[in-house]
Design a protein around this motif. Structure first.
Motif, PDB file in Angstrom:
ATOM      1  N   VAL A  80       0.846  -1.192   0.000  1.00  0.00           N
ATOM      2  CA  VAL A  80       0.000   0.000   0.000  1.00  0.00           C
ATOM      3  C   VAL A  80       0.879   1.238   0.000  1.00  0.00           C
ATOM      4  N   ASN A  81       0.585   2.159  -0.922  1.00  0.00           N
ATOM      5  CA  ASN A  81       1.220   3.477  -0.879  1.00  0.00           C
ATOM      6  C   ASN A  81       0.586   4.221   0.285  1.00  0.00           C
ATOM      7  N   TYR A  82       1.382   4.505   1.310  1.00  0.00           N
ATOM      8  CA  TYR A  82       0.858   5.102   2.539  1.00  0.00           C
ATOM      9  C   TYR A  82       0.971   6.618   2.529  1.00  0.00           C
ATOM     10  N   GLY A  83       1.631   7.168   1.517  1.00  0.00           N
ATOM     11  CA  GLY A  83       1.767   8.614   1.420  1.00  0.00           C
ATOM     12  C   GLY A  83       3.225   9.008   1.315  1.00  0.00           C
ATOM     13  N   THR A  84       3.496  10.233   1.726  1.00  0.00           N
ATOM     14  CA  THR A  84       4.871  10.727   1.681  1.00  0.00           C
ATOM     15  C   THR A  84       5.210  11.439   2.972  1.00  0.00           C
ATOM     16  N   GLY A  85       6.507  11.482   3.216  1.00  0.00           N
ATOM     17  CA  GLY A  85       7.051  12.356   4.228  1.00  0.00           C
ATOM     18  C   GLY A  85       7.465  13.628   3.512  1.00  0.00           C
ATOM     19  N   PRO A  86       8.517  14.262   3.975  1.00  0.00           N
ATOM     20  CA  PRO A  86       8.948  15.517   3.358  1.00  0.00           C
ATOM     21  C   PRO A  86       9.283  15.351   1.876  1.00  0.00           C
ATOM     22  N   ALA A  87       8.921  16.371   1.113  1.00  0.00           N
ATOM     23  CA  ALA A  87       9.298  16.446  -0.301  1.00  0.00           C
ATOM     24  C   ALA A  87       9.931  17.813  -0.525  1.00  0.00           C
ATOM     25  N   ARG A  88      10.998  17.823  -1.294  1.00  0.00           N
ATOM     26  CA  ARG A  88      11.616  19.111  -1.637  1.00  0.00           C
ATOM     27  C   ARG A  88      12.029  19.084  -3.093  1.00  0.00           C
ATOM     28  N   PHE A  89      12.180  20.265  -3.644  1.00  0.00           N
ATOM     29  CA  PHE A  89      12.461  20.432  -5.061  1.00  0.00           C
ATOM     30  C   PHE A  89      13.646  21.378  -5.220  1.00  0.00           C
ATOM     31  N   PRO A  90      14.878  20.847  -5.068  1.00  0.00           N
ATOM     32  CA  PRO A  90      16.070  21.705  -5.072  1.00  0.00           C
ATOM     33  C   PRO A  90      16.335  22.426  -6.392  1.00  0.00           C
ATOM     34  N   ALA A  91      15.882  21.860  -7.509  1.00  0.00           N
ATOM     35  CA  ALA A  91      16.105  22.492  -8.807  1.00  0.00           C
ATOM     36  C   ALA A  91      14.844  22.341  -9.654  1.00  0.00           C
ATOM     37  N   VAL A  92      14.755  23.170 -10.667  1.00  0.00           N
ATOM     38  CA  VAL A  92      13.628  23.133 -11.594  1.00  0.00           C
ATOM     39  C   VAL A  92      13.919  22.120 -12.700  1.00  0.00           C
ATOM     40  N   ALA A  93      12.916  21.333 -13.043  1.00  0.00           N
ATOM     41  CA  ALA A  93      13.068  20.339 -14.109  1.00  0.00           C
ATOM     42  C   ALA A  93      12.569  20.919 -15.426  1.00  0.00           C
ATOM     43  N   PRO A  94      13.427  20.945 -16.429  1.00  0.00           N
ATOM     44  CA  PRO A  94      12.944  21.316 -17.762  1.00  0.00           C
ATOM     45  C   PRO A  94      12.316  20.079 -18.413  1.00  0.00           C
ATOM     46  N   PRO A  95      11.458  20.251 -19.413  1.00  0.00           N
ATOM     47  CA  PRO A  95      11.019  19.064 -20.147  1.00  0.00           C
ATOM     48  C   PRO A  95      12.242  18.335 -20.673  1.00  0.00           C
ATOM     49  N   GLY A  96      12.155  17.032 -20.716  1.00  0.00           N
ATOM     50  CA  GLY A  96      13.287  16.223 -21.155  1.00  0.00           C
ATOM     51  C   GLY A  96      13.314  14.932 -20.386  1.00  0.00           C
ATOM     52  N   ARG A  97      14.508  14.428 -20.168  1.00  0.00           N
ATOM     53  CA  ARG A  97      14.657  13.104 -19.563  1.00  0.00           C
ATOM     54  C   ARG A  97      14.851  13.189 -18.053  1.00  0.00           C
ATOM     55  N   LEU A  98      14.079  12.352 -17.343  1.00  0.00           N
ATOM     56  CA  LEU A  98      14.152  12.234 -15.889  1.00  0.00           C
ATOM     57  C   LEU A  98      14.400  10.773 -15.535  1.00  0.00           C
ATOM     58  N   ARG A  99      15.087  10.565 -14.405  1.00  0.00           N
ATOM     59  CA  ARG A  99      15.261   9.216 -13.852  1.00  0.00           C
ATOM     60  C   ARG A  99      15.409   9.352 -12.354  1.00  0.00           C
ATOM     61  N   ALA A 100      15.402   8.201 -11.654  1.00  0.00           N
ATOM     62  CA  ALA A 100      15.414   8.243 -10.196  1.00  0.00           C
ATOM     63  C   ALA A 100      16.315   7.170  -9.603  1.00  0.00           C
ATOM     64  N   THR A 101      16.733   7.450  -8.379  1.00  0.00           N
ATOM     65  CA  THR A 101      17.403   6.471  -7.533  1.00  0.00           C
ATOM     66  C   THR A 101      16.609   6.413  -6.232  1.00  0.00           C
ATOM     67  N   ALA A 102      16.892   5.393  -5.413  1.00  0.00           N
ATOM     68  CA  ALA A 102      16.169   5.246  -4.153  1.00  0.00           C
ATOM     69  C   ALA A 102      17.100   4.709  -3.079  1.00  0.00           C
ATOM     70  N   GLU A 103      16.769   5.049  -1.842  1.00  0.00           N
ATOM     71  CA  GLU A 103      17.474   4.517  -0.672  1.00  0.00           C
ATOM     72  C   GLU A 103      16.433   4.156   0.377  1.00  0.00           C
ATOM     73  N   LEU A 104      16.538   2.955   0.928  1.00  0.00           N
ATOM     74  CA  LEU A 104      15.674   2.552   2.034  1.00  0.00           C
ATOM     75  C   LEU A 104      16.232   3.199   3.297  1.00  0.00           C
ATOM     76  N   VAL A 105      15.531   4.193   3.825  1.00  0.00           N
ATOM     77  CA  VAL A 105      16.045   4.934   4.977  1.00  0.00           C
ATOM     78  C   VAL A 105      15.456   4.469   6.304  1.00  0.00           C
ATOM     79  N   ALA A 106      14.307   3.749   6.256  1.00  0.00           N
ATOM     80  CA  ALA A 106      13.725   3.240   7.505  1.00  0.00           C
ATOM     81  C   ALA A 106      12.796   2.077   7.197  1.00  0.00           C
ATOM     82  N   CYS A 107      12.693   1.188   8.170  1.00  0.00           N
ATOM     83  CA  CYS A 107      11.773   0.062   8.085  1.00  0.00           C
ATOM     84  C   CYS A 107      11.266  -0.201   9.498  1.00  0.00           C
ATOM     85  N   ASP A 108       9.961  -0.096   9.669  1.00  0.00           N
ATOM     86  CA  ASP A 108       9.358  -0.278  10.987  1.00  0.00           C
ATOM     87  C   ASP A 108       8.326  -1.386  10.930  1.00  0.00           C
ATOM     88  N   GLU A 109       8.285  -2.195  11.988  1.00  0.00           N
ATOM     89  CA  GLU A 109       7.270  -3.229  12.079  1.00  0.00           C
ATOM     90  C   GLU A 109       5.926  -2.587  12.400  1.00  0.00           C
TER      91      GLU A 109
END
Length: 142
Positions: A80-109
């Motif tokens: 289930v997508n439970y939502g988001t925590g903080p989101a920030r936008f350090p730079a402006v994205a022009p139209p074009g190519r985007l990609r992403a990386t991810a890091e698991l920062v927490a896991c709670d039972e």
């Protein structure tokens, strides 16, 4: 990844994803669908329509496209997508190519499963700083 392996994966990083192209026409469609007027000055006499930048919330929405390319829990009965925590936008994205990386920062039972916090960082080709960094919250059940 298996559900039992998720807690031990805190600190792991994945990616990058494949590039996704965001066109000026898609930006214009997004703005029309959401009522987003575009950046200040987009309706100036010079004819600009605001399609020269990707709206931050459009970039944020794309993280739902990127996340399953980066992280999956194969044996969960439900995720289930439970939502988001903080989101920030350090730079402006022009139209074009985007990609992403991810890091698991927490896991709670939680009752019946796990809640993860995965930090997704979106980059735009040719832009030095990330265009979005968001903590995505997901729940996975056994």
């Amino acid at each position: 990844m298996r559900l039992t392996d998720v807690p031990g994966a805190v600190g792991e990083r994945w990616g990058p994803t494949d590039w996704v192209t965001v066109t000026p026409a898609q930006v214009a469609d997004y703005r029309a669908a959401t009522g987003d007027p575009g950046p200040p000055g987009a309706d100036d006499a010079d004819g600009a329509d605001g399609a020269d930048t990707v709206p931050p919330l459009m970039v944020l929405a794309l993280t739902n496209l990127f996340l399953p390319q980066l992280f999956t829990v194969d044996d969960a009965s439900m995720g289930v997508n439970y939502g988001t925590g903080p989101a920030r936008f350090p730079a402006v994205a022009p139209p074009g190519r985007l990609r992403a990386t991810a890091e698991l920062v927490a896991c709670d039972e939680i009752k019946g499963g796990l809640q993860t916090t995965i930090r997704i960082t979106v980059e735009a080709e040719g832009v030095d700083d990330p265009v979005c960094v968001v903590d995505s919250l997901s729940r996975f059940f056994a």
